[in-house]
Design an enzyme around this catalytic site. Structure first.
Site, PDB file in Angstrom:
ATOM      1  N   TRP A 200       0.837  -1.206   0.000  1.00  0.00           N
ATOM      2  CA  TRP A 200       0.000   0.000   0.000  1.00  0.00           C
ATOM      3  C   TRP A 200       0.862   1.244   0.000  1.00  0.00           C
ATOM      4  O   TRP A 200       1.744   1.397   0.864  1.00  0.00           O
ATOM      5  CB  TRP A 200      -0.917   0.009   1.226  1.00  0.00           C
ATOM      6  CG  TRP A 200      -1.993  -1.040   1.195  1.00  0.00           C
ATOM      7  CD1 TRP A 200      -1.815  -2.396   1.113  1.00  0.00           C
ATOM      8  CD2 TRP A 200      -3.408  -0.840   1.265  1.00  0.00           C
ATOM      9  NE1 TRP A 200      -3.034  -3.043   1.123  1.00  0.00           N
ATOM     10  CE2 TRP A 200      -4.027  -2.103   1.219  1.00  0.00           C
ATOM     11  CE3 TRP A 200      -4.217   0.298   1.368  1.00  0.00           C
ATOM     12  CZ2 TRP A 200      -5.412  -2.268   1.266  1.00  0.00           C
ATOM     13  CZ3 TRP A 200      -5.594   0.134   1.422  1.00  0.00           C
ATOM     14  CH2 TRP A 200      -6.189  -1.134   1.364  1.00  0.00           C
TER      15      TRP A 200
ATOM     16  N   TYR B  90      -3.421   4.702  -2.934  1.00  0.00           N
ATOM     17  CA  TYR B  90      -4.372   5.034  -1.849  1.00  0.00           C
ATOM     18  C   TYR B  90      -3.961   6.328  -1.147  1.00  0.00           C
ATOM     19  O   TYR B  90      -3.396   6.309  -0.061  1.00  0.00           O
ATOM     20  CB  TYR B  90      -4.381   3.854  -0.858  1.00  0.00           C
ATOM     21  CG  TYR B  90      -5.462   3.891   0.201  1.00  0.00           C
ATOM     22  CD1 TYR B  90      -6.798   4.005  -0.146  1.00  0.00           C
ATOM     23  CD2 TYR B  90      -5.153   3.775   1.553  1.00  0.00           C
ATOM     24  CE1 TYR B  90      -7.798   4.014   0.822  1.00  0.00           C
ATOM     25  CE2 TYR B  90      -6.141   3.776   2.537  1.00  0.00           C
ATOM     26  CZ  TYR B  90      -7.458   3.890   2.162  1.00  0.00           C
ATOM     27  OH  TYR B  90      -8.457   3.892   3.123  1.00  0.00           O
TER      28      TYR B  90
ATOM     29  N   ARG C 219      -9.654  11.413   1.859  1.00  0.00           N
ATOM     30  CA  ARG C 219      -9.808   9.950   1.731  1.00  0.00           C
ATOM     31  C   ARG C 219     -10.761   9.411   2.800  1.00  0.00           C
ATOM     32  O   ARG C 219     -10.842   9.958   3.889  1.00  0.00           O
ATOM     33  CB  ARG C 219      -8.412   9.326   1.912  1.00  0.00           C
ATOM     34  CG  ARG C 219      -8.318   7.874   1.529  1.00  0.00           C
ATOM     35  CD  ARG C 219      -6.886   7.397   1.647  1.00  0.00           C
ATOM     36  NE  ARG C 219      -6.453   7.268   3.025  1.00  0.00           N
ATOM     37  CZ  ARG C 219      -5.172   7.116   3.384  1.00  0.00           C
ATOM     38  NH1 ARG C 219      -4.217   7.080   2.489  1.00  0.00           N
ATOM     39  NH2 ARG C 219      -4.854   6.994   4.657  1.00  0.00           N
ATOM     40  N   ASP C 220     -11.414   8.303   2.454  1.00  0.00           N
ATOM     41  CA  ASP C 220     -12.295   7.603   3.393  1.00  0.00           C
ATOM     42  C   ASP C 220     -13.415   8.533   3.865  1.00  0.00           C
ATOM     43  O   ASP C 220     -13.692   8.651   5.061  1.00  0.00           O
ATOM     44  CB  ASP C 220     -11.468   7.088   4.586  1.00  0.00           C
ATOM     45  CG  ASP C 220     -12.095   5.879   5.273  1.00  0.00           C
ATOM     46  OD1 ASP C 220     -12.983   5.241   4.670  1.00  0.00           O
ATOM     47  OD2 ASP C 220     -11.694   5.571   6.410  1.00  0.00           O
TER      48      ASP C 220
ATOM     49  N   SER D 192      -9.461   5.833   8.266  1.00  0.00           N
ATOM     50  CA  SER D 192      -8.380   5.893   7.288  1.00  0.00           C
ATOM     51  C   SER D 192      -8.302   7.233   6.574  1.00  0.00           C
ATOM     52  O   SER D 192      -7.803   7.313   5.459  1.00  0.00           O
ATOM     53  CB  SER D 192      -8.528   4.750   6.270  1.00  0.00           C
ATOM     54  OG  SER D 192      -8.123   3.544   6.865  1.00  0.00           O
TER      55      SER D 192
ATOM     56  N   ASP E  20     -12.472   1.866  -1.690  1.00  0.00           N
ATOM     57  CA  ASP E  20     -13.689   2.495  -1.132  1.00  0.00           C
ATOM     58  C   ASP E  20     -14.158   3.778  -1.833  1.00  0.00           C
ATOM     59  O   ASP E  20     -15.301   4.194  -1.636  1.00  0.00           O
ATOM     60  CB  ASP E  20     -13.536   2.838   0.367  1.00  0.00           C
ATOM     61  CG  ASP E  20     -13.406   1.603   1.236  1.00  0.00           C
ATOM     62  OD1 ASP E  20     -13.566   0.481   0.713  1.00  0.00           O
ATOM     63  OD2 ASP E  20     -13.135   1.761   2.429  1.00  0.00           O
TER      64      ASP E  20
ATOM     65  N   GLU F 181      -2.089  -5.701   9.731  1.00  0.00           N
ATOM     66  CA  GLU F 181      -2.161  -4.236   9.755  1.00  0.00           C
ATOM     67  C   GLU F 181      -3.590  -3.865  10.144  1.00  0.00           C
ATOM     68  O   GLU F 181      -4.560  -4.418   9.623  1.00  0.00           O
ATOM     69  CB  GLU F 181      -1.786  -3.646   8.393  1.00  0.00           C
ATOM     70  CG  GLU F 181      -0.307  -3.829   8.068  1.00  0.00           C
ATOM     71  CD  GLU F 181       0.121  -3.129   6.783  1.00  0.00           C
ATOM     72  OE1 GLU F 181      -0.682  -2.394   6.181  1.00  0.00           O
ATOM     73  OE2 GLU F 181       1.287  -3.340   6.383  1.00  0.00           O
TER      74      GLU F 181
ATOM     75  N   ASP G 171      -7.223  -2.004  10.987  1.00  0.00           N
ATOM     76  CA  ASP G 171      -8.234  -1.269  10.211  1.00  0.00           C
ATOM     77  C   ASP G 171      -8.559   0.087  10.831  1.00  0.00           C
ATOM     78  O   ASP G 171      -9.084   0.970  10.142  1.00  0.00           O
ATOM     79  CB  ASP G 171      -9.539  -2.069  10.143  1.00  0.00           C
ATOM     80  CG  ASP G 171      -9.362  -3.361   9.384  1.00  0.00           C
ATOM     81  OD1 ASP G 171      -8.714  -3.353   8.330  1.00  0.00           O
ATOM     82  OD2 ASP G 171      -9.863  -4.403   9.869  1.00  0.00           O
TER      83      ASP G 171
END
Ligand code: BGC
Length: 444
Positions: free
Chosen positions: A137, A168, A173-174, A180, A220, A397, A399
């Protein structure tokens, strides 16, 4: 003996307060706790919100701004049935005949984790996870220079090497969650920062035209634009997300060796019958407006989620959705994409899907308790639409944090089916990793 123990107890609280334990937090935006680590561990920068004490030789060090990377790497060859789809994008199945490069970064996380496992059987099973290809990532621009190192190492391994990456770093973001949220904001030059991030990725890959790259694009993000425009942050981000993703796929397309899969959520998100057509419309319009980039191979599903590719029976939480597993979702979506002009193929994350029926709600996504590593990456998927089963989320890792006072706290990480206490997203969650190992299905 007893008196020395009592003496130790009397002074212990000072040491406890002054140092973070192994895997504890030791820095990050808004953090006020200890910045030194317990003996045997080192404070490693993970993201702007979190530095973490990871097992390592230096003791009592303070926060650094670099990540550690092991130079060791290994590889795993996937076998292939080839693509049999009648209508496929110009680029073929990228995995066919290629050896997938293993993430040295994930290998270093696992090597550190293994040091803290005492049971010999679990230790050896845990070590073996480093040999299973897992995506790398790029969740911050500062990590991009590492890509060149990986590409060089992959090239050194042979002529048909394939590196798997996740792009990403969208601004805002998110947008429908908090765990995230990223480093860029739309308000603060986000689109230009993102384009620079993409330009840096492109510059790295350009130096290694012989290494094949498979890229999952922005987990996402487009799914949020299909179902979450009622969330203010998502509607505000809509235009920028589309502009940024279009830029990303057009620039990466120019390289010729990067095969792209746009993230498409999962069965419990876009797989609901009412969401399928809107999803197909969004993916196909974005694809066509970007001039149908030939290296966009299709869609990635179930990234960082827990659904089975093929469930033996519907989990009760799927509440009557006819598309209760990933293959049913894919088979329902693919014809709609095709008729909208986007002949998509798929890759499906099964990294944490080994154990089914573990969630209280289908929408629960944060460190779900009882998960186990799942089906190993393979191109023997049994389905012509599915190029490969892959491991996208590096299991272990985190979340998202369960600490309700942390800046990126999301309530999903405190639900009763979420493993707690959990550290920040992307940082190492030792206890969770050990469960993934012991509950792996097939067993490790
Ligand atoms: C985190 C990222 C991390 C990724 C893979 C996401 O939830 O926000 O920082 O790289 O998971 O573990």
């Amino acid at each position: 003996m007893l008196s020395s123990v009592l003496a130790l107890l009397a002074v212990a609280p000072f040491f406890v307060n002054a140092q973070s334990p192994v895997y504890g937090q030791c820095g990050g935006q808004g953090y006020t706790g200890p910045t030194t680590c317990a003996s045997g561990s080192t404070c490693v920068y993970s993201n702007p919100y979190y530095s973490q004490c990871l097992p390592g030789s230096q003791t009592g060090s303070t926060t650094t701004t670099t990540t550690t990377h092991s130079s060791s790497s290994s590889s795993h060859t996937t076998t292939s049935t080839g693509s049999t789809g009648s209508s496929t994008p110009a680029a073929g199945n990228p995995y066919t005949g290629y050896t997938v490069f293993n993430s040295p970064y994930y290998a270093s996380e696992i090597a550190a984790a293994v040091e803290n496992i005492t049971d010999a059987t679990t230790k050896s099973k845990a070590s073996s996870v480093a040999d299973i290809p897992t995506f790398i990532w790029f969740d911050q621009v500062a990590k991009v220079p590492q890509l060149g190192t990986y590409l060089a190492a992959a090239q050194a391994q042979g002529s048909k090497s394939l590196v798997q990456i996740v792009v990403y770093d969208l601004p805002d973001r998110d947008c429908a969650a908090a765990a995230s949220n990223g480093e860029f904001t739309i308000q603060d030059n986000g689109q230009a920062n993102y384009e620079n991030y993409i330009d840096q990725i492109v510059a790295q890959i350009k130096q290694y035209p012989d290494v094949r790259v498979v890229a999952v694009i922005e987990p996402d993000s487009l799914a949020n634009l299909v179902t979450n425009l009622s969330v203010a942050e998502c509607s505000a981000a809509q235009t920028t997300y589309i502009a940024c993703i279009t830029y990303a796929i057009q620039q990466l397309n120019t390289l010729g060796n990067v095969y792209m899969y746009l993230d498409a959520g999962h069965a419990g998100w876009l797989g609901w019958p009412a969401n399928l057509q809107p999803a197909a419309n969004l993916f196909s319009s974005l694809y066509k407006n970007a001039n149908s980039p030939s290296m966009v191979r299709g869609l990635a599903t179930n990234v960082a989620n827990y659904n089975a590719l093929v469930a033996s029976s519907p989990d009760p939480i799927t509440q009557g959705n006819p598309n209760y597993d990933e293959i049913l979702y894919i088979q329902a979506l693919a014809p709609l994409l095709e008729s909208a002009g986007f002949p998509a193929q798929f890759i499906v994350d099964q990294g944490r899907s080994g154990v089914q029926n573990i969630r209280s709600q289908w929408g629960d996504w944060c460190n779900v308790k009882g998960a186990g590593f799942g089906t190993r990456p393979t191109t023997n998927t049994g389905y012509s639409q599915v190029d490969a089963i892959v491991w996208v989320k590096p299991g272990g890792e985190c979340d998202g944090t369960s600490n309700s006072s942390a800046p990126r706290y999301d309530y999903h990480c405190s639900l009763s089916d979420a493993d707690q206490p959990s550290p920040q997203a992307g940082t190492w969650f030792q206890e969770y990793f050990v469960t993934l190992v012991t509950a792996a299905n097939p067993a490790l």
